[in-house]
Design a protein around this motif. Sequence first.
Motif, PDB file in Angstrom:
ATOM      1  N   LEU A  36      -2.138  31.102  10.162  1.00 39.89           N
ATOM      2  CA  LEU A  36      -0.761  30.862  11.231  1.00 39.89           C
ATOM      3  C   LEU A  36       0.562  31.144  10.407  1.00 39.89           C
ATOM      4  CD1 LEU A  36      -1.655  27.432  12.870  1.00 39.89           C
ATOM      5  CD2 LEU A  36      -2.115  29.703  13.912  1.00 39.89           C
ATOM      6  N   GLU A  37       0.461  30.949   9.098  1.00 40.33           N
ATOM      7  CA  GLU A  37       1.869  31.142   8.608  1.00 40.33           C
ATOM      8  C   GLU A  37       1.633  32.822   7.702  1.00 40.33           C
ATOM      9  OE1 GLU A  37       0.228  28.617   7.749  1.00 40.33           O
ATOM     10  OE2 GLU A  37       1.208  26.867   8.720  1.00 40.33           O
ATOM     11  N   LYS A  38       0.697  33.448   7.851  1.00 41.03           N
ATOM     12  CA  LYS A  38       0.331  34.540   7.217  1.00 41.03           C
ATOM     13  C   LYS A  38       0.496  34.636   5.638  1.00 41.03           C
ATOM     14  CE  LYS A  38       0.687  37.522  11.400  1.00 41.03           C
ATOM     15  NZ  LYS A  38       1.290  38.503  12.162  1.00 41.03           N
ATOM     16  N   LYS A  39       0.327  33.438   5.260  1.00 37.26           N
ATOM     17  CA  LYS A  39       0.523  33.146   3.671  1.00 37.26           C
ATOM     18  C   LYS A  39      -0.715  32.772   2.988  1.00 37.26           C
ATOM     19  CE  LYS A  39       5.192  31.438   4.723  1.00 37.26           C
ATOM     20  NZ  LYS A  39       5.886  30.359   4.609  1.00 37.26           N
ATOM     21  N   VAL A  40      -0.655  33.132   1.572  1.00 38.62           N
ATOM     22  CA  VAL A  40      -1.864  32.607   0.743  1.00 38.62           C
ATOM     23  C   VAL A  40      -1.294  31.524  -0.318  1.00 38.62           C
ATOM     24  CG1 VAL A  40      -3.312  33.372  -1.021  1.00 38.62           C
ATOM     25  CG2 VAL A  40      -3.150  34.675   1.085  1.00 38.62           C
ATOM     26  N   PHE A  41      -1.662  30.732  -0.516  1.00 35.91           N
ATOM     27  CA  PHE A  41      -1.300  29.343  -1.338  1.00 35.91           C
ATOM     28  C   PHE A  41      -2.405  29.583  -2.475  1.00 35.91           C
ATOM     29  CE2 PHE A  41       0.566  28.178   2.451  1.00 35.91           C
ATOM     30  CZ  PHE A  41       1.711  27.558   2.093  1.00 35.91           C
ATOM     31  N   ILE A  42      -1.886  29.783  -3.922  1.00 34.21           N
ATOM     32  CA  ILE A  42      -2.656  29.896  -4.979  1.00 34.21           C
ATOM     33  C   ILE A  42      -2.165  28.895  -6.044  1.00 34.21           C
ATOM     34  CG2 ILE A  42      -3.420  31.334  -6.787  1.00 34.21           C
ATOM     35  CD1 ILE A  42      -2.883  33.897  -4.848  1.00 34.21           C
ATOM     36  N   VAL A  43      -3.292  28.287  -6.713  1.00 35.24           N
ATOM     37  CA  VAL A  43      -2.994  27.440  -7.672  1.00 35.24           C
ATOM     38  C   VAL A  43      -3.635  28.369  -8.730  1.00 35.24           C
ATOM     39  CG1 VAL A  43      -3.329  25.124  -8.703  1.00 35.24           C
ATOM     40  CG2 VAL A  43      -2.825  25.457  -6.407  1.00 35.24           C
ATOM     41  N   ALA A  44      -3.212  28.202  -9.865  1.00 34.30           N
ATOM     42  CA  ALA A  44      -3.825  28.841 -11.395  1.00 34.30           C
ATOM     43  C   ALA A  44      -3.599  27.778 -12.395  1.00 34.30           C
ATOM     44  CB  ALA A  44      -3.115  30.226 -11.490  1.00 34.30           C
ATOM     45  N   ARG A  45      -4.687  27.956 -13.184  1.00 30.53           N
ATOM     46  CA  ARG A  45      -4.637  26.851 -14.506  1.00 30.53           C
ATOM     47  C   ARG A  45      -5.101  27.710 -15.421  1.00 30.53           C
ATOM     48  NH1 ARG A  45      -8.537  23.277 -16.931  1.00 30.53           N
ATOM     49  NH2 ARG A  45     -10.125  24.013 -15.054  1.00 30.53           N
ATOM     50  N   ASP A  46      -4.222  27.862 -16.532  1.00 28.26           N
ATOM     51  CA  ASP A  46      -4.514  28.761 -17.685  1.00 28.26           C
ATOM     52  C   ASP A  46      -5.544  27.875 -18.443  1.00 28.26           C
ATOM     53  OD1 ASP A  46      -4.477  29.821 -20.052  1.00 28.26           O
ATOM     54  OD2 ASP A  46      -2.440  29.703 -20.691  1.00 28.26           O
ATOM     55  N   ILE A  47      -6.770  28.698 -18.734  1.00 27.41           N
ATOM     56  CA  ILE A  47      -8.093  28.327 -19.273  1.00 27.41           C
ATOM     57  C   ILE A  47      -8.368  29.087 -20.785  1.00 27.41           C
ATOM     58  CG2 ILE A  47      -8.960  27.107 -17.453  1.00 27.41           C
ATOM     59  CD1 ILE A  47     -10.827  29.541 -16.817  1.00 27.41           C
ATOM     60  N   THR A  48      -7.275  29.729 -21.105  1.00 23.18           N
ATOM     61  CA  THR A  48      -7.307  30.615 -22.275  1.00 23.18           C
ATOM     62  C   THR A  48      -8.023  29.802 -23.311  1.00 23.18           C
ATOM     63  OG1 THR A  48      -5.820  31.895 -21.494  1.00 23.18           O
ATOM     64  CG2 THR A  48      -6.418  32.274 -23.656  1.00 23.18           C
ATOM     65  N   SER A  49      -7.403  28.828 -23.731  1.00 20.38           N
ATOM     66  CA  SER A  49      -7.937  27.901 -24.814  1.00 20.38           C
ATOM     67  C   SER A  49      -9.304  27.459 -24.724  1.00 20.38           C
ATOM     68  CB  SER A  49      -7.243  26.764 -25.024  1.00 20.38           C
ATOM     69  OG  SER A  49      -7.587  25.998 -26.030  1.00 20.38           O
ATOM     70  N   LEU A  50      -9.834  27.221 -23.398  1.00 27.57           N
ATOM     71  CA  LEU A  50     -11.239  26.728 -23.074  1.00 27.57           C
ATOM     72  C   LEU A  50     -12.063  27.897 -23.407  1.00 27.57           C
ATOM     73  CD1 LEU A  50     -13.262  24.864 -21.946  1.00 27.57           C
ATOM     74  CD2 LEU A  50     -12.606  25.774 -19.693  1.00 27.57           C
ATOM     75  N   LYS A  51     -11.549  28.953 -22.968  1.00 29.24           N
ATOM     76  CA  LYS A  51     -12.531  30.381 -23.136  1.00 29.24           C
ATOM     77  C   LYS A  51     -12.739  30.763 -24.578  1.00 29.24           C
ATOM     78  CE  LYS A  51     -13.760  31.523 -19.030  1.00 29.24           C
ATOM     79  NZ  LYS A  51     -15.493  31.827 -18.700  1.00 29.24           N
ATOM     80  N   THR A  52     -11.619  30.608 -25.260  1.00 28.02           N
ATOM     81  CA  THR A  52     -11.673  30.488 -26.668  1.00 28.02           C
ATOM     82  C   THR A  52     -12.725  29.900 -27.459  1.00 28.02           C
ATOM     83  OG1 THR A  52      -9.318  31.673 -26.588  1.00 28.02           O
ATOM     84  CG2 THR A  52     -10.216  30.772 -28.705  1.00 28.02           C
ATOM     85  N   HIS A  53     -12.579  28.559 -26.966  1.00 30.14           N
ATOM     86  CA  HIS A  53     -13.358  27.833 -27.643  1.00 30.14           C
ATOM     87  C   HIS A  53     -15.043  27.793 -27.346  1.00 30.14           C
ATOM     88  CE1 HIS A  53      -9.941  25.402 -28.311  1.00 30.14           C
ATOM     89  NE2 HIS A  53     -10.311  25.181 -29.457  1.00 30.14           N
ATOM     90  N   GLN A  55     -16.457  30.584 -26.434  1.00 24.71           N
ATOM     91  CA  GLN A  55     -16.649  31.897 -27.323  1.00 24.71           C
ATOM     92  C   GLN A  55     -17.205  31.420 -28.585  1.00 24.71           C
ATOM     93  OE1 GLN A  55     -13.913  35.017 -27.504  1.00 24.71           O
ATOM     94  NE2 GLN A  55     -15.492  36.592 -28.244  1.00 24.71           N
ATOM     95  N   ARG A  56     -16.332  30.612 -29.246  1.00 25.48           N
ATOM     96  CA  ARG A  56     -16.565  30.259 -30.788  1.00 25.48           C
ATOM     97  C   ARG A  56     -17.831  29.397 -30.487  1.00 25.48           C
ATOM     98  NH1 ARG A  56     -17.568  31.426 -35.560  1.00 25.48           N
ATOM     99  NH2 ARG A  56     -16.728  29.765 -37.116  1.00 25.48           N
ATOM    100  N   LEU A  57     -18.005  28.474 -29.759  1.00 27.34           N
ATOM    101  CA  LEU A  57     -19.327  27.894 -29.644  1.00 27.34           C
ATOM    102  C   LEU A  57     -20.285  28.618 -29.554  1.00 27.34           C
ATOM    103  CD1 LEU A  57     -20.659  25.200 -29.626  1.00 27.34           C
ATOM    104  CD2 LEU A  57     -20.064  25.054 -27.230  1.00 27.34           C
TER     105      LEU A  57
END
Length: 69
Positions: A36-53, A55-57
């Motif tokens: 109806l509003e022709k919009k997209v609502f996006i929530v982004a969370r930085d998970i870089t640290s999680l991905k690094t851990h 990969q190390r695991l």
Amino acid sequence: MRELAACRSLANSETRIETAEGSSLWFALNAQRMDLEKKVFIVARDITSLKTHEQRLQELLDAVAQSNK
């Protein structure tokens, strides 16, 4: 984001973005298309640290598996 074009929402999608310096940033995305509003609502969370851990695991688990052969 192609998934969002095909439906109304996107949940727990992960994406990697490469910076100008060449490092990677990882994000978990949730999105909702609002027709109806022709919009997209996006929530982004930085998970870089999680991905690094993660990969190390995995590297440690691989090393343990190699040492047990």
